[in-house]
Design a protein around this motif. Structure first.
Motif, mmCIF file in Angstrom:
data_model
loop_
_atom_site.group_PDB
_atom_site.id
_atom_site.type_symbol
_atom_site.label_atom_id
_atom_site.label_comp_id
_atom_site.label_asym_id
_atom_site.label_seq_id
_atom_site.Cartn_x
_atom_site.Cartn_y
_atom_site.Cartn_z
ATOM 1 N N LEU A 191 0.679 -1.272 -0.087
ATOM 2 C CA LEU A 191 0.101 -0.099 -0.058
ATOM 3 C C LEU A 191 1.021 1.238 0.074
ATOM 4 N N GLU A 192 1.942 0.944 0.654
ATOM 5 C CA GLU A 192 3.088 2.362 0.588
ATOM 6 C C GLU A 192 3.977 2.389 -0.622
ATOM 7 N N ARG A 193 3.927 1.554 -1.271
ATOM 8 C CA ARG A 193 4.770 1.365 -2.480
ATOM 9 C C ARG A 193 4.005 1.571 -3.788
ATOM 10 N N LEU A 194 2.831 1.153 -3.984
ATOM 11 C CA LEU A 194 1.992 1.316 -5.328
ATOM 12 C C LEU A 194 1.151 2.297 -5.089
ATOM 13 N N PRO A 195 0.830 2.975 -6.634
ATOM 14 C CA PRO A 195 -0.593 3.808 -6.468
ATOM 15 C C PRO A 195 -1.760 3.354 -6.168
ATOM 16 N N MET A 196 -2.440 4.044 -5.138
ATOM 17 C CA MET A 196 -3.858 3.453 -4.949
ATOM 18 C C MET A 196 -4.764 4.695 -5.168
ATOM 19 N N PRO A 197 -5.862 4.097 -5.025
ATOM 20 C CA PRO A 197 -7.188 5.365 -5.237
ATOM 21 C C PRO A 197 -7.302 6.351 -4.113
ATOM 22 N N LEU A 198 -6.889 5.542 -2.847
ATOM 23 C CA LEU A 198 -7.054 6.580 -1.695
ATOM 24 C C LEU A 198 -5.616 6.868 -1.212
ATOM 25 N N THR A 199 -5.407 7.930 -0.677
ATOM 26 C CA THR A 199 -4.041 8.168 -0.293
ATOM 27 C C THR A 199 -3.654 7.887 1.305
ATOM 28 N N SER A 200 -2.426 8.001 1.522
ATOM 29 C CA SER A 200 -1.946 7.607 2.893
ATOM 30 C C SER A 200 -3.064 8.257 3.975
ATOM 31 N N GLU A 201 -3.348 9.866 3.544
ATOM 32 C CA GLU A 201 -3.896 10.523 4.561
ATOM 33 C C GLU A 201 -5.541 10.121 4.874
ATOM 34 N N ASP A 202 -5.924 9.448 3.608
ATOM 35 C CA ASP A 202 -7.397 8.928 3.480
ATOM 36 C C ASP A 202 -7.244 7.642 4.409
ATOM 37 N N ARG A 203 -6.475 6.760 4.311
ATOM 38 C CA ARG A 203 -6.283 5.578 5.132
ATOM 39 C C ARG A 203 -5.816 5.914 6.570
ATOM 40 N N ALA A 204 -5.094 6.999 6.952
ATOM 41 C CA ALA A 204 -5.078 7.390 8.341
ATOM 42 C C ALA A 204 -6.432 7.879 9.108
#
Length: 537
Positions: A223-236
């Motif tokens: 999740l940290e290395r690949l592009p994802m629809p939601l950002t790390s801020e969204d996940r946090a």
């Protein structure tokens, strides 16, 4: 030829229990409902109007980030063709690129998904949208085929439309290989398995240590290395993926000292079970696909050359199979497709419990196959079965007379391999007995089945699981059931057919010719002993 017990006890050089293929669903709990999606748009993203256009922007941003990621890292971005085998393309590119701890390639495929669709709702007095998730549409899915430092080959599949579900595909044997490499323990690999290992005990300890924690760590890394629809801020902020078990394979691999031992094992298993119909399916696997439109007449035959024997047992959506792996090893493998079949939810926290159940089922099948070839009983044992008895608690148990249609149907039912997986209930017994008795069944009621279950338990053939209405066959019960079934199938049925001079397969089978010869010799002996007067008469 050695029997099953001798083959398994004396000719296995390596035995490994391990999770094999593992497929997992990734979902965002806070986005599972239309209300959750509206809350995400309004409260988290700060959009006063929960418009579908915002979802479209997230999808476009995700698509662009994937393309930019592939270009920056010089990763092939491939559009899968309709009907193309993705595993074949992945194996080819893995060989060509030789990537270690990175993304091998990214595949794009249009596939079905249940996504959110928004519809304007002006009746609510302002610009508003109602969302539903009841339609299946074709949308782009991105397959990130990776080589992971811990798990080796795997992939992460991400849906480009809300609620942005993902899937993971991992392999427990590949994980074990990476752990052996780290420890410097040498081994020889099989496809999804091991042929040899310098430290078998360490190998089994490694396989035992695989659990939910390692799987969750895999997802967190990528999740940290690949592009994802939601950002790390969204996940946090709480919009993070959780994993559930979609499919899980639990395997037991036993490597034989010589390939011929594997053939001997399956010859014994198939010989004992093909005629009696014990498994739901006994297959011979060919490298071709048979469909209803395939021309030609198809029959069930046992073929020994150029085929891979395979035994399959099904219970609900659980599949238990045995096959001969690469001509060297016996693979016994149970596949969970719905943990709810065993009263377990799909949460990843049940990983260890499902692994334990799968191992027990694999071992139970092997134990039954051992017992199947050792179903002899002493004279006292036979009397205890066929005659009425009284157990230690003073409970009477009526006899189980050989040849009685109802008793024979009960014994054949006990011999069904399907009952290995999760036992059986009263209604399962009734259904099987009625099917075996056919038109002679009459009305086999629940009360009659209860009576039969009670006497089978008192005879020691069955055991009821505490706190449940499920029954399991005891080792003694397997011996008795197999003895009855084999006597009927191997001795009485062929003998009666021969006595009547009828045979479906051959007008003059060996048994018929032998019996005729015996009859002729007896007639000759009687004739030679008669006085001349009686001969003339």
């Amino acid at each position: 030829m050695a029997n099953i017990a001798e083959i398994l006890d004396g000719h296995v050089t390596l035995e490994v229990e391990c999770v094999d293929r593992l497929y997992l669903n990734g979902y965002i709990p806070n986005l599972a409902t239309p209300g959750g999606l509206v809350g995400f748009l309004r409260e988290h993203l700060g959009k006063p109007i929960p418009s579908p256009a915002v979802l479209g922007q997230i999808t476009s941003r995700f698509r662009d980030s994937v393309q930019a990621f592939a270009a920056k890292k010089e990763i092939p971005l491939i559009q899968f063709k309709s009907g193309e085998r993705k595993d074949d393309r992945a194996n080819q590119l893995r060989r060509e690129r030789g990537v270690r701890d990175g993304v091998v390639f990214i595949g794009v495929a249009q596939e079905k998904a249940k996504t959110f669709s928004g519809k304007a709702a002006p009746e609510k007095g302002q610009a508003w949208f109602d969302y539903t998730r009841d339609k299946t549409v074709y949308v782009n899915h991105y397959y990130f085929y990776v080589d992971d430092e811990e798990f080796g080959p795997g992939f992460v599949k991400v849906c480009s439309y809300a609620p942005w579900a993902l899937k993971l595909c991992l392999n427990g044997h590949e994980w074990a290989k990476r752990q052996l490499d780290k420890r410097g323990i040498s081994y020889t690999a099989l496809d999804n398995g091991f042929l040899e290992c310098a430290d078998p005990q360490a190998l089994q300890e490694i396989c035992n240590s695989l659990g939910a924690q390692q799987v969750e760590a895999f997802l967190a890394r990528w999740l940290e290395r690949l592009p994802m629809p939601l950002t790390s801020e969204d996940r946090a902020a709480g919009y993070d993926w959780k994993l559930s078990i979609w499919q899980m394979e639990v395997s037991l691999t036993q490597v034989f000292d010589r390939p011929v031992r594997g053939r001997e094992f399956f010859e014994e298993v198939l010989r004992d079970n093909l005629d009696l119909g014990r498994p739901d399916r006994v297959q011979l696997i060919f490298d071709r696909r048979i469909v209803p439109s395939t021309p030609g007449a198809f029959r069930t035959r046992v073929i020994q050359d150029g085929v891979l024997p395979s035994l399959h047992i099904e219970y609900k959506s659980f599949d238990l199979k045995q096959y001969f792996k690469e001509g060297r090893a016996l693979r016994t493998e149970g596949t969970f497709r719905d943990p709810k079949d065993f009263n377990v939810n799909k949460g990843l926290s049940n990983f260890g419990y499902l692994q334990q159940i799968g191992r027990q089922i694999n071992r139970r099948l092997l134990e039954v196959e051992r017992v199947s070839q050792n179903c002899g009983l002493s004279a006292d044992g036979i009397q205890r079965v066929v005659q009425p008895t009284v157990n230690e608690d003073g409970q009477k148990a009526p006899g189980l007379r050989f040849g009685d249609p109802r008793v024979m149907a009960l014994m054949l039912t006990l011999s069904l391999f399907t009952h290995l997986v999760n036992g059986f209930r009263n209604q399962d017994l009734r259904r099987a007995v009625v099917k075996l008795l056919g038109s002679t069944a009459g009305c086999y009621t629940a009360q009659q089945a209860t009576y039969d279950l009670r006497r089978l338990c008192r005879k020691g053939l069955l055991h009821r699981r505490r706190g449940t209405q499920r029954y399991v066959v005891t080792p003694y019960g397997w011996k008795v059931a197999r003895l009855y079934a084999r006597l009927e199938a191997r001795v009485f049925r062929p003998a009666l057919t021969a006595f009547e001079g009828q045979s479906v397969a051959d007008p003059t089978p060996k048994l018929t010719r032998a019996l005729r010869k015996v009859d002729h010799e007896i007639d000759t002996l009687i004739a030679s002993a008669l006085p001349q007067k009686e001969k003339a008469a």
